[in-house]
Motif scaffolding. Sequence first.
Motif, PDB file in Angstrom:
ATOM      1  N   HIS A 175       0.966  -1.091  -0.011  1.00  0.00           N
ATOM      2  CA  HIS A 175      -0.016  -0.035  -0.175  1.00  0.00           C
ATOM      3  C   HIS A 175       1.083   1.371   0.016  1.00  0.00           C
ATOM      4  O   HIS A 175       0.318   2.305  -0.652  1.00  0.00           O
ATOM      5  CB  HIS A 175      -0.896  -0.048   1.099  1.00  0.00           C
ATOM      6  CG  HIS A 175      -1.911   1.227   1.073  1.00  0.00           C
ATOM      7  ND1 HIS A 175      -2.873   1.254   0.351  1.00  0.00           N
ATOM      8  CD2 HIS A 175      -2.183   2.093   1.926  1.00  0.00           C
ATOM      9  CE1 HIS A 175      -3.760   2.191   0.476  1.00  0.00           C
ATOM     10  NE2 HIS A 175      -3.106   3.007   1.397  1.00  0.00           N
ATOM     11  N   LYS A 196       0.971   4.583  -2.510  1.00  0.00           N
ATOM     12  CA  LYS A 196       0.738   5.690  -2.094  1.00  0.00           C
ATOM     13  C   LYS A 196       1.692   6.622  -2.815  1.00  0.00           C
ATOM     14  O   LYS A 196       1.599   7.719  -3.334  1.00  0.00           O
ATOM     15  CB  LYS A 196       0.765   5.894  -0.770  1.00  0.00           C
ATOM     16  CG  LYS A 196      -0.526   5.472   0.037  1.00  0.00           C
ATOM     17  CD  LYS A 196      -0.366   5.142   1.498  1.00  0.00           C
ATOM     18  CE  LYS A 196       0.121   6.439   2.128  1.00  0.00           C
ATOM     19  NZ  LYS A 196      -1.023   7.473   2.307  1.00  0.00           N
ATOM     20  N   SER A 233      -1.715   9.936  -3.907  1.00  0.00           N
ATOM     21  CA  SER A 233      -2.873   9.450  -2.668  1.00  0.00           C
ATOM     22  C   SER A 233      -3.562  10.992  -2.521  1.00  0.00           C
ATOM     23  O   SER A 233      -4.101  11.294  -1.478  1.00  0.00           O
ATOM     24  CB  SER A 233      -2.248   9.288  -1.428  1.00  0.00           C
ATOM     25  OG  SER A 233      -3.163   8.862  -0.471  1.00  0.00           O
ATOM     26  N   GLY A 290      -7.979   4.036   2.451  1.00  0.00           N
ATOM     27  CA  GLY A 290      -6.918   4.799   1.682  1.00  0.00           C
ATOM     28  C   GLY A 290      -7.711   5.531   0.502  1.00  0.00           C
ATOM     29  O   GLY A 290      -7.431   6.556   0.073  1.00  0.00           O
ATOM     30  N   LYS A 332      -6.570   9.820   7.586  1.00  0.00           N
ATOM     31  CA  LYS A 332      -5.240   9.407   6.993  1.00  0.00           C
ATOM     32  C   LYS A 332      -4.872   8.283   8.132  1.00  0.00           C
ATOM     33  O   LYS A 332      -4.133   7.269   8.051  1.00  0.00           O
ATOM     34  CB  LYS A 332      -4.338  10.598   7.027  1.00  0.00           C
ATOM     35  CG  LYS A 332      -3.027  10.088   6.401  1.00  0.00           C
ATOM     36  CD  LYS A 332      -1.953  11.200   6.000  1.00  0.00           C
ATOM     37  CE  LYS A 332      -0.578  10.735   5.679  1.00  0.00           C
ATOM     38  NZ  LYS A 332       0.082   9.586   6.697  1.00  0.00           N
ATOM     39  N   GLU A 367      -6.838   5.197   7.492  1.00  0.00           N
ATOM     40  CA  GLU A 367      -5.707   4.544   6.473  1.00  0.00           C
ATOM     41  C   GLU A 367      -4.797   4.117   7.136  1.00  0.00           C
ATOM     42  O   GLU A 367      -4.494   2.585   6.734  1.00  0.00           O
ATOM     43  CB  GLU A 367      -5.561   5.366   5.592  1.00  0.00           C
ATOM     44  CG  GLU A 367      -4.734   4.718   4.363  1.00  0.00           C
ATOM     45  CD  GLU A 367      -3.646   5.826   3.314  1.00  0.00           C
ATOM     46  OE1 GLU A 367      -3.770   5.637   2.260  1.00  0.00           O
ATOM     47  OE2 GLU A 367      -2.989   6.626   4.151  1.00  0.00           O
ATOM     48  N   ARG A 368      -3.903   4.516   7.806  1.00  0.00           N
ATOM     49  CA  ARG A 368      -2.545   4.013   8.190  1.00  0.00           C
ATOM     50  C   ARG A 368      -2.647   2.864   9.341  1.00  0.00           C
ATOM     51  O   ARG A 368      -2.365   1.872   9.034  1.00  0.00           O
ATOM     52  CB  ARG A 368      -1.777   5.018   9.127  1.00  0.00           C
ATOM     53  CG  ARG A 368      -0.393   4.543   9.608  1.00  0.00           C
ATOM     54  CD  ARG A 368       0.549   4.479   8.533  1.00  0.00           C
ATOM     55  NE  ARG A 368       1.043   5.681   7.876  1.00  0.00           N
ATOM     56  CZ  ARG A 368       1.414   5.843   6.755  1.00  0.00           C
ATOM     57  NH1 ARG A 368       1.668   4.980   5.915  1.00  0.00           N
ATOM     58  NH2 ARG A 368       1.854   7.047   6.529  1.00  0.00           N
ATOM     59  N   GLN A 398      -3.975  -0.142   7.046  1.00  0.00           N
ATOM     60  CA  GLN A 398      -2.591  -0.607   6.311  1.00  0.00           C
ATOM     61  C   GLN A 398      -1.765  -1.640   7.208  1.00  0.00           C
ATOM     62  O   GLN A 398      -1.176  -2.397   6.726  1.00  0.00           O
ATOM     63  CB  GLN A 398      -1.825   0.771   6.154  1.00  0.00           C
ATOM     64  CG  GLN A 398      -0.514   0.514   5.328  1.00  0.00           C
ATOM     65  CD  GLN A 398       0.049   1.678   4.924  1.00  0.00           C
ATOM     66  OE1 GLN A 398      -0.165   2.751   5.185  1.00  0.00           O
ATOM     67  NE2 GLN A 398       1.412   1.643   4.313  1.00  0.00           N
TER      68      GLN A 398
END
Length: 270
Positions: free
Chosen positions: A34, A38, A43, A122, A219, A222-223, A226
């Motif tokens: 991922h 990005k 992104s 994401g 964000k 998303e992290r 991930q």
Amino acid sequence: MASAPYWAAEHEIAVRYFASPDRTLETDKLWVGHQMFKEWTGSGVYGPRSTTVATMIKEVAAEVGDLDGHAVAPHPLKATCDKLGFASDELRHYAQLHDLYLLIEPDSAPPSIAALGTLADGTALTDLRLKHRDDPLGAVAVDLSEGGGLGLYFGIRAAASSLDQRKPVDREILEVAERTIEDETRHLIGRFRGARKAGLNPEQWAEVSDVLRTISQQKLLERNEQFGNVLSAEEVATAANQENRGRTVSFLRTHLSFLLEDLGIDAHAL
């Protein structure tokens, strides 16, 4: 201070992930893949949705291609040079992660870049950034949201004792983190300097901060996705709460003293 609580939480994600017994080669492939996506696509931070490192390089080639046989370009070239420098940095970051992915999975070809970017949070982050970039103040917030204050990579550095440097994958993860920190510290300072040059008044800064919190929250989602959701939903939702201020201040003082100094902020006054 609008961004920093989320940066500190990204740092916490990395520290927990690399200390977790649940970390496997498959989970490493997910986060590295991922991250490759990005770096390659931006992104939502720059260019239209179709922008990639490759399209930026093609644009630069087209802008300088007509210079053969001519002494002077028909347009200023500073923006072209800036674009080339940025594309070069992003390509280097992508290439580092690409080679790390091959080290993790040496026996089969990696999937397409598009297939690496299928995380729901994401996609939501990219959509949110593209939405706010249409507004001048939103564009400032989007620019400041890039990189997550290096929380991921400072987190990897902080997790060094949890990594086995006898293993090629772990050794390369640490090297990728250090090389990225070296590049992105320059980018981080540049983004904040650029924002200060926008000449915003206090009310406009308040609006930028509100948008930045919204983007930073997404964000962080998303992290967390991930890295296998190592933070609970409640921890993500409360990342910016007063209870986590100590973690935020510690992150700023420990890792971003160079940025605070550049901005003229006294770290001890935080």
